[in-house]
Structure formats: C-alpha cells, structure tokens
Scaffold this motif. Structure first.
Motif, mmCIF file in Angstrom:
data_model
loop_
_atom_site.group_PDB
_atom_site.id
_atom_site.type_symbol
_atom_site.label_atom_id
_atom_site.label_comp_id
_atom_site.label_asym_id
_atom_site.label_seq_id
_atom_site.Cartn_x
_atom_site.Cartn_y
_atom_site.Cartn_z
ATOM 1 N N SER A 114 0.824 -1.207 0.000
ATOM 2 C CA SER A 114 0.000 0.000 0.000
ATOM 3 C C SER A 114 0.863 1.263 0.000
ATOM 4 N N VAL A 115 1.921 1.258 0.823
ATOM 5 C CA VAL A 115 2.794 2.432 0.901
ATOM 6 C C VAL A 115 3.630 2.572 -0.370
ATOM 7 N N ALA B 26 2.881 1.662 -3.320
ATOM 8 C CA ALA B 26 2.028 2.077 -4.443
ATOM 9 C C ALA B 26 1.896 3.592 -4.514
ATOM 10 N N LYS B 27 2.138 4.280 -3.400
ATOM 11 C CA LYS B 27 1.996 5.740 -3.354
ATOM 12 C C LYS B 27 3.313 6.471 -3.604
ATOM 13 N N GLN B 28 4.399 5.741 -3.855
ATOM 14 C CA GLN B 28 5.752 6.303 -3.960
ATOM 15 C C GLN B 28 6.047 7.182 -2.748
ATOM 16 N N PRO B 29 6.367 6.559 -1.625
ATOM 17 C CA PRO B 29 6.615 7.311 -0.391
ATOM 18 C C PRO B 29 7.823 8.229 -0.522
ATOM 19 N N ARG B 30 7.832 9.284 0.264
ATOM 20 C CA ARG B 30 8.975 10.197 0.259
ATOM 21 C C ARG B 30 10.205 9.523 0.847
ATOM 22 N N GLU C 109 4.579 9.572 8.568
ATOM 23 C CA GLU C 109 3.267 9.802 7.969
ATOM 24 C C GLU C 109 2.564 8.494 7.594
ATOM 25 N N HIS C 110 3.347 7.435 7.401
ATOM 26 C CA HIS C 110 2.768 6.163 6.953
ATOM 27 C C HIS C 110 2.570 5.169 8.083
ATOM 28 N N VAL D 209 -0.781 3.147 8.475
ATOM 29 C CA VAL D 209 -1.108 2.088 7.524
ATOM 30 C C VAL D 209 -0.776 0.710 8.110
#
Length: 386
Positions: A271-272, A274-278, A297-298, A301
C-alpha cells in the motif's frame, strides 16, 4: 565490544533508479519484495533465496535522492536488467547496476552504542582502502564490500584480533575491538594510498566531498521511525510442523512464502509503495524479521504489524553522492567520526542515536531531530567553498 561478523552467502549488486522512473520499476521492486520461491518459472531467481524462500539479504530504499536496491546478483540480472533494456536508450542510461559484485558482512554486536559501532566497524576498512556501504537496521548492521576485496577484509578482521569460528562460520571478537590499526595485505591495492590515521581519513573525506560539491541537507518536515516487523516464529501455528521443502505438501499444494510471513505487514508495504513514499527503507535478512526505516506519515497504515519505538523522531541528513565513484572510500567513517568528535557525542552519550544508511548514490546520517540540526551546523562549514 563483543561482535560476530559473517559473510552472507552469494554476491549482490547495487541498483540506482532515478525518482522519476519509480513507476517503471514498481513491478520489479514488488517482485523481489514478494518472492514466489515455489514458482518453477522463477527458479533462476530462487538461487538468491533460502530453502524457506527468504532473501539472504535485500534492501529497498526510496529517498528524496533516489530509489536504491541492494539485491542478489541473480535478481538484478533476471528481474531488473530486462526492465532496463525495455526503456529508451537515453532513459536506460540513467539507471545503473553496479558492474562489480559485492559481498555482505552481517554484524551482530553488543556493548557499544550505535555511533561508536559505525566508527569501529568502518574505519579499519577505510584505512585499508576498502570502499564500503553501511546499512543500520533494527537488529543488525550490514556492510557491503566489493567481492574482489574479500581477502583484504579478512586480513583487517584478523589484524583486529577477530578469530574465525569454523563451526559457526563467523569471525568472533572475544573482547573490545582494538583501536590500533593493523597491517593488511591487498592483492589489488588502491590507486591512491589509503590514509594512515582516522584524522587523515576525515580530512581526505571532507576534501573529496567539497571538491565534488556535496552539500548536506535536511528534507523539510521529514521525520522517521526505525521499526521491525513481528518475529514470524511468534505467529506459527504450533499444531503444524513447518514444511521448508519447495515440493508439494500433503494436500498437493506447494508451500508458499506467505505461510511464514506476516501478511498484514506485507499488505501494508504494498500500500505504501504504491503511493511512492517520500522515504521508506526496507531490509530483509534471512536471520531477522523485516526492518523498516519509515516516514512517520505512513505509520497508521501498518497498525499493529510493527514493533519498536513508533514515537521516535529521527531526522536524516542527506548527502547526494552522485558525483562520487562507487569505489570512493571513507565516506561513512569520515562523516560519522567527524560528527562524533565535533559534537562531543561520546562524552554526552548522544553517539547512541547516530546511525547511517548507504544507498547506491547517496548517504544519510540519521539522528534525533535536535541532534540533526546541530550536526548540520557542523557539516555545512566543513563543506562550504567560501
């Protein structure tokens, strides 16, 4: 400190992927993160897996500088190279897989804080002219060294009173590591003679960083936590004996790697990703539960799939090393050593907070929020050309 150091099986490659190409490489990243070891179609990649379908070592790091992957040479060749070849030629040139292979040292130690551990493990190798990459995880430290330098690494360990335990295949230090530099012999000496002292090493390191226009910086509002997945042994159904064979089980179905992992953790990772985490750095090692250095921030999740200090506040100082060759030596120990000495970390106990993450083209010094600001003030004048 008491330490056990062992060479992990296999050889490994470092892969650099520009951030703008992350969408192109999400599928191969997921493929190596979720190894289907029981699938005959992936038998050639499975050479990099243990009998229970675990990676001997894997690090995937998404940072503000790059996407970096450290994986077994088979996975680099069979999973990442085909994707690179499908890219337009002008684009494929921006993705790199290290030409030289690397060995990985697994370091299990006790009785020394994190900062001093970084120094004591990396300085002897730097003084011997061995380029390294250093990865701190929740449980262990890992050092990447060029395969061609194995002999030199062994000589460095022996010179520092490590003894080889044949039964366990590890190098063991029964007492505190000596701070006296021992002599080592290399079959392939570096073009530039290595420094003769830690002080000279630090001077050379900062001269090189300044020459290559490396400017340390902190990414605004980025705060990290270092956590771990739960120990898989705590989630085993003890009414059933684990079957580690890749052959079909009694009901005709193959055992899957999913039978031995926390599926909630891996679902959260997907899930993380897929969002391209910083920022996200995942390390899988055969003997340890998954280790995560994660943007706070994640955290939500993952729910209860993580253990560790989720209230922590770690801030990385980034060093973009894109203009440095992979064989550059002394970066980790030079930077860490300077910070420890300049900030009085050993005297104040702050050294316990310092850790380091090497990626393919960058490095990150990781400290608490307050200490990172102080460290940045130390580094900036040293790397300023004014």
């Amino acid at each position: 400190m008491n330490a056990q150091i062992s060479f992990l099986d296999g050889t490994f490659r470092l892969i650099h992927i520009p951030l703008n190409l992350y969408p192109n490489f999400l599928q191969p990243i997921l493929q190596v993160l979720l190894p289907q070891g029981g699938d005959d179609s992936l038998a050639h990649e499975a050479e990099g897996l243990s009998i229970d379908n675990k990676h001997g070592f894997l690090n995937i790091s998404i940072t503000p500088v790059e996407v970096s992957v450290v994986c077994h040479s088979n996975w680099a060749r069979n999973v990442f190279e085909p994707v690179i070849k499908r890219l337009p030629s002008n684009v494929s040139k921006t993705v790199t897989i290290s030409k030289d292979s690397y060995l990985i040292l697994s370091v299990i130690s006790a009785g020394m804080d994190a900062g001093s551990r970084v120094m004591d493990l990396t300085s002897p190798l730097a003084l011997a002219g061995v380029p390294i990459f250093f990865i701190t995880t929740y449980y262990s430290d890992f050092i990447l060294v060029p395969s061609k330098d194995r002999h030199t690494v062994v000589q460095v360990l022996l010179a520092r009173n490590f003894e080889f335990d044949k039964d366990e295949s590890v190098y063991v230090s029964p007492s505190a590591m000596s701070h006296v530099r021992g002599k080592s012999q290399s079959s392939d000496p570096p073009l530039t003679p290595p420094p003769s002292s830690v002080a000279e090493l630090q001077v050379r390191t900062f001269d090189l960083l300044k020459k290559r226009n490396v400017v340390p910086y902190i990414e605004p509002y980025l705060s990290l936590v270092l956590c771990s997945g739960r120990d898989p042994s705590q989630m085993i159904d003890y009414n059933h004996r684990p079957n580690l064979s890749r052959r079909p089980s009694g009901n005709g179905h193959r055992r899957s790697w999913l039978d031995n992992v926390d599926t909630k953790l891996y679902t959260s990772l997907i899930s993380v990703l897929a969002k391209q985490p910083r920022f996200l750095s995942i390390t899988l090692a055969q003997e340890d539960p998954p280790s995560l250095l994660l943007d706070k921030e994640h955290l939500g999740v993952f729910g209860d799939s993580l253990v560790g200090d989720t209230e922590g506040d770690l801030v990385p100082i980034f060093l973009d090393l894109v203009n440095l060759p992979l064989e550059a030596t002394g970066i980790v120990s030079g930077v860490a050593g300077k910070l420890i000495s300049e900030m009085g970390m050993e005297e104040t106990g702050v050294s316990s907070e310092l850790s380091y993450l090497s990626t393919a083209r960058a490095g990150a010094v990781i400290l608490s929020g307050q200490q990172s600001m102080m460290a940045l003030e130390v580094l900036r004048p040293l790397l300023s050309k004014e």
